[in-house]
Design an enzyme around this catalytic site. Sequence first.
Site, PDB file in Angstrom:
ATOM      1  N   CYS A  86       0.836  -1.207   0.000  1.00 45.27           N
ATOM      2  CA  CYS A  86       0.000   0.000   0.000  1.00 45.27           C
ATOM      3  C   CYS A  86       0.872   1.258   0.000  1.00 45.27           C
ATOM      4  O   CYS A  86       1.534   1.545  -0.974  1.00 45.27           O
ATOM      5  CB  CYS A  86      -0.968  -0.057   1.181  1.00 45.27           C
ATOM      6  N   HIS A 203      -3.392  -5.707   1.167  1.00 45.58           N
ATOM      7  CA  HIS A 203      -2.689  -5.888   2.443  1.00 45.58           C
ATOM      8  C   HIS A 203      -2.597  -7.357   2.845  1.00 45.58           C
ATOM      9  O   HIS A 203      -3.465  -7.844   3.584  1.00 45.58           O
ATOM     10  CB  HIS A 203      -3.440  -5.139   3.546  1.00 45.58           C
ATOM     11  N   GLU A 205      -0.779  -8.659   5.068  1.00 42.85           N
ATOM     12  CA  GLU A 205      -0.605  -8.793   6.525  1.00 42.85           C
ATOM     13  C   GLU A 205      -1.937  -8.723   7.267  1.00 42.85           C
ATOM     14  O   GLU A 205      -2.010  -9.045   8.441  1.00 42.85           O
ATOM     15  CB  GLU A 205       0.383  -7.727   7.030  1.00 42.85           C
TER      16      GLU A 205
END
Lengths: 234, 82
Positions: A86, A203, A205
């Site tokens: 990002c 994302h 994560e």
Amino acid sequence: MKFGVVTFPGSNCDYDAYAAVRFVLGQEVEFLWHKSSDLCNADVIILPGGFSYGDYLRGGAIARFSPIMEEVLQFASSGGPVIGICNGFQVLTECGLLPGALMRNSHLRFSCKYVHIRVESDQTPFTHGCTVGEVLNIPIAHGEGNYYHFDKEIKELEDNGQVVFRYCEADGSITEKANPNGSIAGIAGICNRGGNVVGLMPHPERAVESILGSADGLKILNSVNDYKKVTAQA
Amino acid sequence: MSETCKAVVYVRLKDGVLDPQGVTIQKALLQMGYDEFAQVRSGRFFELEVNGSVENIDQRLDEVCSRLLANPVIENYRIEKV
């Protein structure tokens, strides 16, 4: 394997990345402060999401001049695996490690939702554990994720196999509807010529346990964790 | 002895690069009844106060624009000294 997560003022996914690596992947991880010039012998560098320097000027435009980025540039040029997520992707394009630019979403709105992305290349440390054509379910959260480059450069990216992820439908088909931000050719993530530097808007994560809605992001983190050809930093 | 001068920098998207902000503004104008504006391009504007008399100020301004104020991949800039 030791991970380093860079924290810029305004990063807000640094703890998510840290937690994913430490508690889910079970690997060693350390925060790297933007003013530091020491990568603490990390084998993998994560540039996390957020709004570094408030996104003033352009996303990532000011963060790229942080002292730590000098070290990241050197690490990347010696083949070390670097992933920008990002805002981290924006930092990588601003500093020139990755080509192109991330512009305002074509619909001008901040977009926060789960999307599907198709793996287009398994020739990077972050995707070698995936198969080409595999569909991952991973969230996005951005206002400036509209990947842009000129036709000639896009063709080069495609020809060199540097497109790593593309927005797609759940069945893997590439449609305009599946593209959440107007990115050229539905590009969600790319890599450099060497393949060791990867940037993506989604994302991974945030998708590391099924309780979060998806654990597909783990495939990306696991890939690099298993990656044996890492050039250890001198 | 120090002199102060001002530089004005205009940054805009290169031709051919989609400007969603400009498109949205143009659509709003249409809706408001201003149908004579075929296209709107948005951009940014900076005013820099330069302290002291710097010899190679033109070169330094150019550096500042290409390294920070503009993203040369997608944007052009123009510098005016006032």
